[in-house]
Design a protein around this motif. Structure first.
Motif, mmCIF file in Angstrom:
data_model
loop_
_atom_site.group_PDB
_atom_site.id
_atom_site.type_symbol
_atom_site.label_atom_id
_atom_site.label_comp_id
_atom_site.label_asym_id
_atom_site.label_seq_id
_atom_site.Cartn_x
_atom_site.Cartn_y
_atom_site.Cartn_z
ATOM 1 N N GLN A 59 -29.538 0.645 24.624
ATOM 2 C CA GLN A 59 -29.627 2.100 24.533
ATOM 3 C C GLN A 59 -30.463 2.560 23.345
ATOM 4 O O GLN A 59 -31.028 3.653 23.375
ATOM 5 C CB GLN A 59 -28.228 2.716 24.416
ATOM 6 C CG GLN A 59 -27.377 2.626 25.670
ATOM 7 C CD GLN A 59 -26.013 3.224 25.456
ATOM 8 O OE1 GLN A 59 -25.110 2.587 24.932
ATOM 9 N NE2 GLN A 59 -25.854 4.473 25.851
ATOM 10 N N PHE A 87 -41.054 7.937 34.066
ATOM 11 C CA PHE A 87 -41.979 6.917 33.558
ATOM 12 C C PHE A 87 -41.875 5.632 34.373
ATOM 13 O O PHE A 87 -42.889 5.043 34.770
ATOM 14 C CB PHE A 87 -41.689 6.637 32.085
ATOM 15 C CG PHE A 87 -42.509 5.516 31.503
ATOM 16 C CD1 PHE A 87 -43.797 5.747 31.050
ATOM 17 C CD2 PHE A 87 -41.995 4.229 31.422
ATOM 18 C CE1 PHE A 87 -44.564 4.719 30.517
ATOM 19 C CE2 PHE A 87 -42.752 3.193 30.894
ATOM 20 C CZ PHE A 87 -44.036 3.441 30.440
ATOM 21 N N HIS A 88 -40.643 5.197 34.624
ATOM 22 C CA HIS A 88 -40.451 3.951 35.373
ATOM 23 C C HIS A 88 -40.902 4.097 36.825
ATOM 24 O O HIS A 88 -41.441 3.150 37.413
ATOM 25 C CB HIS A 88 -38.989 3.518 35.304
ATOM 26 C CG HIS A 88 -38.593 2.936 33.983
ATOM 27 N ND1 HIS A 88 -38.981 1.677 33.569
ATOM 28 C CD2 HIS A 88 -37.852 3.446 32.961
ATOM 29 C CE1 HIS A 88 -38.493 1.432 32.371
ATOM 30 N NE2 HIS A 88 -37.809 2.488 31.973
ATOM 31 N N LYS A 108 -30.706 3.509 29.836
ATOM 32 C CA LYS A 108 -31.793 4.329 29.320
ATOM 33 C C LYS A 108 -31.649 4.516 27.821
ATOM 34 O O LYS A 108 -30.547 4.559 27.280
ATOM 35 C CB LYS A 108 -31.793 5.689 30.026
ATOM 36 C CG LYS A 108 -32.033 5.582 31.528
ATOM 37 C CD LYS A 108 -31.888 6.930 32.197
ATOM 38 C CE LYS A 108 -32.079 6.811 33.703
ATOM 39 N NZ LYS A 108 -31.886 8.102 34.390
ATOM 40 N N LEU A 109 -32.793 4.646 27.167
ATOM 41 C CA LEU A 109 -32.802 4.831 25.720
ATOM 42 C C LEU A 109 -32.220 6.185 25.340
ATOM 43 O O LEU A 109 -32.566 7.211 25.929
ATOM 44 C CB LEU A 109 -34.232 4.711 25.185
ATOM 45 C CG LEU A 109 -34.870 3.320 25.204
ATOM 46 C CD1 LEU A 109 -36.328 3.422 24.802
ATOM 47 C CD2 LEU A 109 -34.130 2.370 24.288
ATOM 48 N N ILE A 139 -34.540 13.401 27.915
ATOM 49 C CA ILE A 139 -34.844 12.023 27.506
ATOM 50 C C ILE A 139 -34.646 11.035 28.652
ATOM 51 O O ILE A 139 -35.568 10.285 28.991
ATOM 52 C CB ILE A 139 -34.006 11.632 26.267
ATOM 53 C CG1 ILE A 139 -34.427 12.474 25.061
ATOM 54 C CG2 ILE A 139 -34.170 10.145 25.959
ATOM 55 C CD1 ILE A 139 -33.573 12.242 23.826
ATOM 56 N N PRO A 140 -33.469 10.992 29.296
ATOM 57 C CA PRO A 140 -33.324 10.064 30.432
ATOM 58 C C PRO A 140 -34.176 10.442 31.636
ATOM 59 O O PRO A 140 -34.641 9.562 32.373
ATOM 60 C CB PRO A 140 -31.825 10.138 30.767
ATOM 61 C CG PRO A 140 -31.355 11.424 30.188
ATOM 62 C CD PRO A 140 -32.189 11.658 28.980
ATOM 63 N N GLN A 198 -37.648 9.170 31.070
ATOM 64 C CA GLN A 198 -37.655 7.714 31.229
ATOM 65 C C GLN A 198 -37.651 7.325 32.707
ATOM 66 O O GLN A 198 -38.357 6.395 33.113
ATOM 67 C CB GLN A 198 -36.444 7.109 30.526
ATOM 68 C CG GLN A 198 -36.509 7.202 29.013
ATOM 69 C CD GLN A 198 -35.271 6.620 28.364
ATOM 70 O OE1 GLN A 198 -34.996 5.431 28.469
ATOM 71 N NE2 GLN A 198 -34.505 7.456 27.691
ATOM 72 N N SER A 199 -36.867 8.046 33.506
ATOM 73 C CA SER A 199 -36.833 7.762 34.949
ATOM 74 C C SER A 199 -38.199 8.006 35.582
ATOM 75 O O SER A 199 -38.683 7.185 36.380
ATOM 76 C CB SER A 199 -35.775 8.638 35.627
ATOM 77 O OG SER A 199 -34.486 8.331 35.168
#
Length: 275
Positions: A63, A173-174, A4-5, A166-167, A170-171
């Motif tokens: 990352q 979003f995916h 994850k970014l 942040i992570p 992202q999770s």
């Protein structure tokens, strides 16, 4: 899904073993030095050190790559905007004019190129340190570090929550993206760019509502535990300073002092190679 970014990832490097306080002080000293100086010699040294430390930190490109491209895009816009709105800024700063190409207001001048080169250097000295700090520091330890340097624990906890989000975002979003693709909406690289952008906008509202639901859950839990009632609090992730931490703090402060002393030695923060 890969890494994850800008997500914290525990690794066994000497940077990861440093206390959050020492990393925070290093980051502050490094950022202040980079912002204050326009001495190209110092910025080049900082650039080399940034790349070396970035390599030592074992930070993966996966990352930070997406964020770096985003920053690079805005850097290009910034550089172009500076030239469009102030094409003679370098002449004003350095006091000389060396025309390399063209004539008139938008003539290409060596001083302007040198000035914008310094701006690019400033970006590339600070950005790696930001990446290193975020991906090598546990958010809870970061909050504890902010509190130890005098920042209120409410602010520190807010920053820690933001970094933890942040992570999570992202999770989400995916997950939403995969659900959309399962319904036949093409969002992979196989689809056309415009169609992918249009489909991605459909993710925004579910993502916002999911985030708001998570915020509501956390805020309720904090309220039930009377968060913010006391002026002080203890931290589970706080770590004591060790020898390497003291060395890092001393070296960081000394580097900042020496760099700024060299920068302002002639009364200006701009190093002038044209005189």
């Amino acid at each position: 899904m890969g890494r994850k970014l800008l997500a914290y990832e525990k690794k066994d490097t000497w940077i990861d073993r440093l206390c959050g306080v020492s990393k925070l002080i290093f980051f502050i000293c490094w950022s202040v030095t980079s912002m204050m100086t326009y001495d190209t010699r110092i910025l080049l040294v900082m650039l080399v050190l940034s790349l070396v430390i970035f390599k030592i930190s074992k930070t993966s490109w996966s990352q930070v790559g997406g964020v770096f491209k985003f920053i690079l895009f805005f850097l290009c816009i910034n550089i172009i905007a500076i030239y469009l709105f102030s094409p003679a800024e370098g002449v004003r700063i350095y006091g000389t004019e060396t025309v390399l190409l063209g004539s008139g207001h938008y003539a290409l001048r060596a001083e302007q190129l040198f000035y914008e080169f310094n701006i690019i250097l400033k970006y590339f000295t600070v950005v790696p340190s930001i990446f290193i700090f975020i991906v090598t520091t546990n958010p809870s330890e970061f909050a504890a570090s902010m509190n130890r340097v005098g920042i209120g624990y409410n602010a520190g906890y807010a920053v820690a929550l933001a970094l933890r989000y942040i992570p999570d975002i992202q999770s989400d979003f995916h997950k939403i993206r995969n659900a959309q693709m399962a319904r036949g909406i093409e969002m992979s690289k196989k689809g056309r760019l415009f169609d992918r952008i249009k489909a991605s906008t459909a993710i925004i509202f579910p993502l916002v509502f999911t985030s708001m639901d998570r915020i509501e859950t956390i805020s309720t839990a904090m309220e039930l535990r009377s968060f913010g009632k006391n002026k002080k609090r203890t931290w589970y992730m706080a770590r004591p300073l060790k020898r390497n931490d003291f060395i890092t703090i001393v070296v960081s402060v000394l580097f900042m002092v020496v760099a700024l002393a060299i920068t302002f030695a002639d009364g200006s923060r701009f190093w002038n190679p044209f005189m």
